[in-house]
Every structure is written in structure tokens, then in C-alpha cells.
Design an enzyme around this catalytic site. Structure first.
Site, PDB file in Angstrom:
ATOM      1  NE  ARG A  17      -5.509   3.998 -88.182  1.00 29.83           N
ATOM      2  CZ  ARG A  17      -6.691   4.354 -88.692  1.00 29.83           C
ATOM      3  NH1 ARG A  17      -6.938   5.637 -88.919  1.00 29.83           N
ATOM      4  NH2 ARG A  17      -7.605   3.448 -88.980  1.00 29.83           N
ATOM      5  CE1 TYR A  32      -1.506 -11.496 -45.297  1.00 29.16           C
ATOM      6  CE2 TYR A  32      -0.713 -13.266 -43.888  1.00 29.16           C
ATOM      7  CZ  TYR A  32      -1.307 -12.838 -45.064  1.00 29.16           C
ATOM      8  OH  TYR A  32      -1.699 -13.745 -45.998  1.00 29.16           O
TER       9      TYR A  32
HETATM   10  C1  UD1 Z   1     -13.958   3.446 -91.300  1.00 28.33           C
HETATM   11  C2  UD1 Z   1     -14.723   3.950 -92.543  1.00 28.33           C
HETATM   12  C3  UD1 Z   1     -14.783   5.486 -92.456  1.00 28.33           C
HETATM   13  C4  UD1 Z   1     -15.447   5.905 -91.160  1.00 28.33           C
HETATM   14  C5  UD1 Z   1     -14.731   5.269 -89.954  1.00 28.33           C
HETATM   15  C6  UD1 Z   1     -15.521   5.512 -88.689  1.00 28.33           C
HETATM   16  C7  UD1 Z   1     -14.387   2.397 -94.405  1.00 28.33           C
HETATM   17  C8  UD1 Z   1     -13.691   2.148 -95.697  1.00 28.33           C
HETATM   18  N1  UD1 Z   1     -14.072   3.518 -93.773  1.00 28.33           N
HETATM   19  O1  UD1 Z   1     -12.625   3.966 -91.401  1.00 28.33           O
HETATM   20  O2  UD1 Z   1     -15.531   5.995 -93.565  1.00 28.33           O
HETATM   21  O3  UD1 Z   1     -15.441   7.320 -91.048  1.00 28.33           O
HETATM   22  O4  UD1 Z   1     -14.604   3.858 -90.110  1.00 28.33           O
HETATM   23  O5  UD1 Z   1     -14.817   5.045 -87.568  1.00 28.33           O
HETATM   24  O6  UD1 Z   1     -15.202   1.596 -94.006  1.00 28.33           O
HETATM   25  N2  UD1 Z   1     -12.050  -4.177 -90.307  1.00 28.33           N
HETATM   26  C9  UD1 Z   1     -12.142  -5.535 -90.540  1.00 28.33           C
HETATM   27  N3  UD1 Z   1     -11.534  -6.042 -91.659  1.00 28.33           N
HETATM   28  C10 UD1 Z   1     -10.841  -5.268 -92.525  1.00 28.33           C
HETATM   29  C11 UD1 Z   1     -10.749  -3.893 -92.267  1.00 28.33           C
HETATM   30  C12 UD1 Z   1     -11.373  -3.363 -91.146  1.00 28.33           C
HETATM   31  O7  UD1 Z   1     -12.775  -6.278 -89.789  1.00 28.33           O
HETATM   32  O8  UD1 Z   1     -10.325  -5.823 -93.503  1.00 28.33           O
HETATM   33  C13 UD1 Z   1     -12.719  -3.641 -89.105  1.00 28.33           C
HETATM   34  C14 UD1 Z   1     -11.746  -3.037 -88.105  1.00 28.33           C
HETATM   35  O9  UD1 Z   1     -11.331  -4.020 -87.147  1.00 28.33           O
HETATM   36  C15 UD1 Z   1     -12.568  -1.929 -87.451  1.00 28.33           C
HETATM   37  C16 UD1 Z   1     -13.565  -1.552 -88.555  1.00 28.33           C
HETATM   38  O10 UD1 Z   1     -13.567  -2.592 -89.496  1.00 28.33           O
HETATM   39  O11 UD1 Z   1     -13.294  -2.390 -86.329  1.00 28.33           O
HETATM   40  C17 UD1 Z   1     -13.188  -0.251 -89.234  1.00 28.33           C
HETATM   41  O12 UD1 Z   1     -11.888  -0.355 -89.769  1.00 28.33           O
HETATM   42  P1  UD1 Z   1     -10.811   0.803 -89.637  1.00 28.33           P
HETATM   43  O13 UD1 Z   1      -9.573   0.385 -90.312  1.00 28.33           O
HETATM   44  O14 UD1 Z   1     -10.718   1.258 -88.238  1.00 28.33           O
HETATM   45  O15 UD1 Z   1     -11.552   1.909 -90.545  1.00 28.33           O
HETATM   46  P2  UD1 Z   1     -11.381   3.473 -90.483  1.00 28.33           P
HETATM   47  O16 UD1 Z   1     -10.129   3.857 -91.151  1.00 28.33           O
HETATM   48  O17 UD1 Z   1     -11.549   3.920 -89.078  1.00 28.33           O
HETATM   49 CA    CA Z   2     -11.789   2.999 -87.085  1.00 26.98          CA
END
Ligand code: UD1
Ligand code: CA
Length: 456
Positions: A18, A366
Site C-alpha cells: 500500500r 567561494y
Molecule cells: C495488523 C493486524 C491488525 C492490526 C494492525 C495494526 C494481523 C493479521 N493483523 O494488520 O489486526 O490492527 O496490524 O497495525 O496481524 N509482516 C511480516 N510477515 C508477513 C506479514 C506481515 O513480517 O507475512 C509484518 C509487516 O511487515 C508489518 C506487520 O507484520 O510490519 C503487520 O503487517 P501488515 O500487513 O501491515 O498488517 P495490517 O494489515 O496492518
Molecule cells: Ca500495518
């Protein structure tokens, strides 16, 4: 906090689709520092030794930043969700209580973590999650409670209409025991709209086994996750606004706080006056009673007390001695050391130059790769010609009390002795000894009646 072992896993492998940017999400700068350095810095302040950062997308770049903070990285080859990410952190070897933190929460502070850990330990909970109430809960996971008791986290994408109305959301910050992770993580499945292994699903499994699961509400700041460029800009604004407020509380005069940009890493002394449109960055330190006029940008520089930096000056990695004056429209480039009570005027550029106390270069000049003594006067339009045809840089050395007439050039390497005078308009190619006059002008010629008056 108690002596019980505390470890942490930071999730930072996601692509950050995003953000619509080629840079890994957690490396986007927030108020001048990569986003991930904020949660890592907060963990560091708690003295947690075993901090494991899960990396994947843009691994090599993210690793550099993580290693610079002194923490280790674990690779998640495919990003199959937050639960899958924790498993990638060699989770079977974790010990004690484990904090799990999303890497995209730059507004988190050490006390947020400390309070959370204390609450969880006091309640003897098996799992706890930090939550906040938001007016616009948007795409955050919703906190489901029955009669106030925490039940589950449901992702916005998996919520019905009713659940979407819930204002309390999941921060993505959890604490649990290493044993709980070992027991439940291998059991979660990817039965959801995104076909991912959600970490949040361990909560439902723990509830089924009647373990104590808690949700603690905290400041909305904690829940603020960066998923797109708008949120990134909001995070930077928020940190800079806090910095400006902190400086106001400490006696710095900031004429227009809304239009002053100061990164959290900057220090400003009491009694300093900061005019609108100023951007202070990095490791900059501004001393007491300085005046920084409108539209100045100062990065990684040390400005001692009682200095005036006049409007629209740009300073980078330099030192300005006390009571000096700089600008307007001055450019001070890296490795410049401007001495006490110096005066650098408009359209003067300095690079890798050392100026002794009281030296002046007031206009259109300069000076690069040069060393000037005390009380030197540099006339308007002076140039140190430091760059030669062999593409190498050479040095100009000018002693104390030298007077340089306007429009002079020094073809480096060249050395001028103390008290010497350089005649205006000279091109100096040879050393000038102390107390001497160096001048390279052609003598003035007068031809009388050179122009014939028009006959009338
Ligand atoms: C996540 C939470 C959501 C919460 C939100 C808060 C889950 C399923 N959802 O959603 O409930 O409200 O954060 O900000 O946990 N990441 C990895 N590996 C992966 C997927 C993600 O390392 O396979 C890391 C991302 O880099 C990021 C974090 O986990 O730093 C959160 O992932 P993101 O995809 O941003 O989750 P949200 O949709 O924001
Ligand atoms: Ca997030």
C-alpha cells in the site's frame, strides 16, 4: 520490571504494497529516521537482549539498519502472514515472556511497552494485546468483547457490518509466553479472506483452552500503524509537532510552531529563537540564545551559543562558533569550521574550510579546501580555485590578519603569510610572504582623447 526473562520479535518482512514505493516499508523515513528504528529504539530503552527482527522483502537493506541497532535478523522467505512471520524467528528457541511488535508503528514509546508488560505480569495473563479506541477504525483488526471480557480479534476484511462498527482496535503489539507460542502457533490455519496465517488466531485457540487472555486499552498513538504514504506523512508531522512542543516547554522561542520542522534527534538551547519555515535535521545542536531566521535548513551541524543564522541559509555537517553571523543566503557545506565571531554574508559558499576567530567573508565568495587564520578580511567575489585540471583538489592557506581585496582568486595550492595584503582583482598563483603585498593587476593605462566627439 521483574527479573523474568523478556524477549521480543519485531515483524518487518512485509512488502508494504500500500506504500506504492520501491523502498521496503519499514525503511521509509519518519521525521528523518527509518520507520523501524522507532520500535527498535523503544525496545533498546527497555534493555531487552534477545530481539529478533523478521525480515523478507528488501532483506539486505532492512538488515543493515537492524544490525546498526545491534539486533539480529531472521528471514521469512515468503510472506504468509503475521503468525507465519513469528514462526520464522526460530520461535522454538524463544524464552520467557515474548513481546511481539509490528515494525510499522513509529509512534511507540518505551513507556508504552513497559506499562504493557507490567499489566500483563500483574494479571498473570497467558496472552495480552494492546488496543486503542479510534474514531475511524478503518482497516485495523477489531477487538471483540463479551460483557467487557476480551474474546477475539477479527480482521476488518473478515468483519460483518456489526463488527466493523467497533471502535476498539488491535495495535499489533502482543505479549505472551514462549511456551504458549510453541503450543499454538503450529496449530493456526490460513482460513481467512487473505489466506494468511494470522498471529491473532492464537488468541481464539488459547481462549478455547480457558487461558487468561487480556486486552489493555492505551493511547491511540500506540495503534498508529503506517500502511500508506498519507499515514507516513501523518507520523512525521506528529513526531515533529511533539518535538516542537517539547522545545517550547523548555524555553525555546518558536514563532510559528505549525510551520517549524524539527526532527526528534535535534537539540536546541533555551532562549534560542526559531523563525517560521526552518527545518532542523539529524544531529543538529543549536546553542542558547541563537536566532535562526526564516527558511533555514540545518542538518547534522553544531551551532554554538549566540549565533545568528540569517534567513534562507543552508548548513550541513558544519560547526559555527559562538557569536558568529551567517547569511542571509549562505551555504555552509560539510567539514566547515567557522570560528567564533566570524561573519559570513550573503551568497557565500564554504566547503571543507576552517576560519579563525573574527574572520569575515561578507559577500559573494567561494572558499573551499582552505584554512584561514584570525581576523582575515575576504573581499567580495573572492574564490579559492581548489579544483585543478588533474581532477584533484588543492588547498589554500591564508594566515592571520590578511586583507584580501575584492575579486581575487587563489590558484591552489598556495599559501599567504600573516598580515599580507592581496590587491583587488589579483589572480594569486604563487605564495605571498608575511607582511607583503601580492598583486597581479595590469597597470592602468590612460589614453587622452580616445573618443572623438561627434561633429555638430
Ligand atoms: C495488523 C493486524 C491488525 C492490526 C494492525 C495494526 C494481523 C493479521 N493483523 O494488520 O489486526 O490492527 O496490524 O497495525 O496481524 N509482516 C511480516 N510477515 C508477513 C506479514 C506481515 O513480517 O507475512 C509484518 C509487516 O511487515 C508489518 C506487520 O507484520 O510490519 C503487520 O503487517 P501488515 O500487513 O501491515 O498488517 P495490517 O494489515 O496492518
Ligand atoms: Ca500495518
Amino acid at each position: 520490571m521483574s527479573d523474568q526473562k523478556l524477549s521480543a520479535v519485531v515483524l518487518a518482512a512485509g512488502k508494504g504494497t500500500r506504500m506504492k514505493s520501491p523502498l521496503p516499508k519499514v525503511l521509509h523515513p519518519v521525521a528523518g529516521m527509518p520507520m523501524i528504528t522507532y520500535p527498535l529504539g523503544a525496545l533498546k530503552a527497555l534493555d531487552i537482549e534477545d530481539v529478533r527482527v523478521v525480515v523478507g522483502h528488501g532483506k539486505a537493506l532492512v538488515e543493515k539498519v537492524v544490525h546498526s541497532v545491534g539486533y539480529s535478523c531472521f528471514e521469512q522467505k515468503e510472506q504468509k502472514g503475521t503468525g507465519h512471520a513469528v514462526m520464522a524467528a526460530d520461535f522454538k528457541t524463544l524464552e520467557g515472556d515474548v513481546l511481539i511488535v509490528n515494525g510499522d508503528h513509529p509512534l511507540i514509546a518505551p513507556e508504552d511497552f513497559a506499562n504493557f508488560v507490567n499489566q500483563y505480569r500483574e494479571d498473570h495473563a497467558a496472552i495480552a494485546v494492546m488496543t486503542s479506541k479510534l474514531n475511524n477504525p478503518g482497516s485495523y483488526g477489531r477487538i471483540i468483547r463479551h460483557s467487557g471480557e476480551f474474546q477475539a480479534i477479527v480482521e476488518a476484511k473478515d468483519c460483518g457490518h456489526e463488527a466493523l462498527e467497533i471502535k476498539e482496535v488491535n495495535s499489533g503489539i502482543y505479549i505472551t509466553k514462549a511456551d504458549v507460542l510453541r503450543k499454538y502457533l503450529p496449530k493456526i490455519e490460513a482460513n481467512n479472506s487473505q489466506e494468511e496465517f494470522y498471529l491473532t488466531d492464537i488468541i481464539a485457540l488459547a481462549k478455547q483452552d480457558k487461558l487468561t487472555v487480556k486486552a489493555y486499552e492505551s493511547d491511540p498513538r500506540v495503534c498508529f500503524g503506517v500502511n500508506d504514504q498519507r499515514a507516513l506523512a501523518t507520523a512525521t508531522q506528529s513526531l515533529m509537532r511533539s518535538k516542537v512542543n517539547q522545545l517550547l516547554d523548555n524555553g525555546v522561542v518558536i514563532i510559528d510552531p505549525q510551520n517549524t520542522y524539527i526532527e526528534p534527534t535535534v537539540q536546541v538551547g533555551a532562549g534560542a529563537v526559531i523563525h517560521p519555515g526552518t527545518y532542523l535535521r539529524g544531529r543538529t545542536q543549536i546553542g542558547q540564545f541563537c536566532v535562526i531566521e526564516m527558511g533555514c535548513q540545518i542538518q547534522d551541524s553544531l551551532v554554538e551559543s549566540n549565533v545568528i543564522v540569517k534567513s534562507h541559509s543552508v548548513l550541513e555537517s558544519c560547526k559555527i562558533g559562538e557569536t558568529a553571523q551567517v547569511g542571509p543566503f549562505a551555504r555552509i557545506r560539510p567539514d566547515s569550521d567557522v570560528g567564533k565571531a566570524c561573519k559570513i554574508g550573503n551568497f557565500v559558499e564554504l566547503k571543507k574550510v576552517k576560519l579563525g576567530e573574527g574572520t569575515k567573508a561578507s559577500h559573494l565568495t567561494y572558499l573551499g579546501d582552505a584554512e584561514l587564520g584570525k581576523n582575515v578580511n575576504i573581499g567580495c567575489g573572492t574564490i579559492t580555485c581548489n579544483y585543478a585540471v588533474d581532477k584533484k583538489k588543492y588547498k589554500t592557506i591564508i594566515g592571520d590578519n590578511v586583507f584580501v581585496g575584492s575579486d581575487s582568486q587563489f590558484i591552489a595550492p598556495v599559501e599567504i603569510g600573516d598580515n599580507a595584503v592581496i590587491g583587488s582583482g589579483s589572480v594569486i598563483t604563487k605564495n605571498v610572504p608575511a607582511n607583503a603585498l601580492g598583486v597581479t593587476r595590469a597597470r592602468q593605462v590612460i589614453r587622452e582623447n580616445y573618443v572623438t566627439p561627434e561633429e555638430n
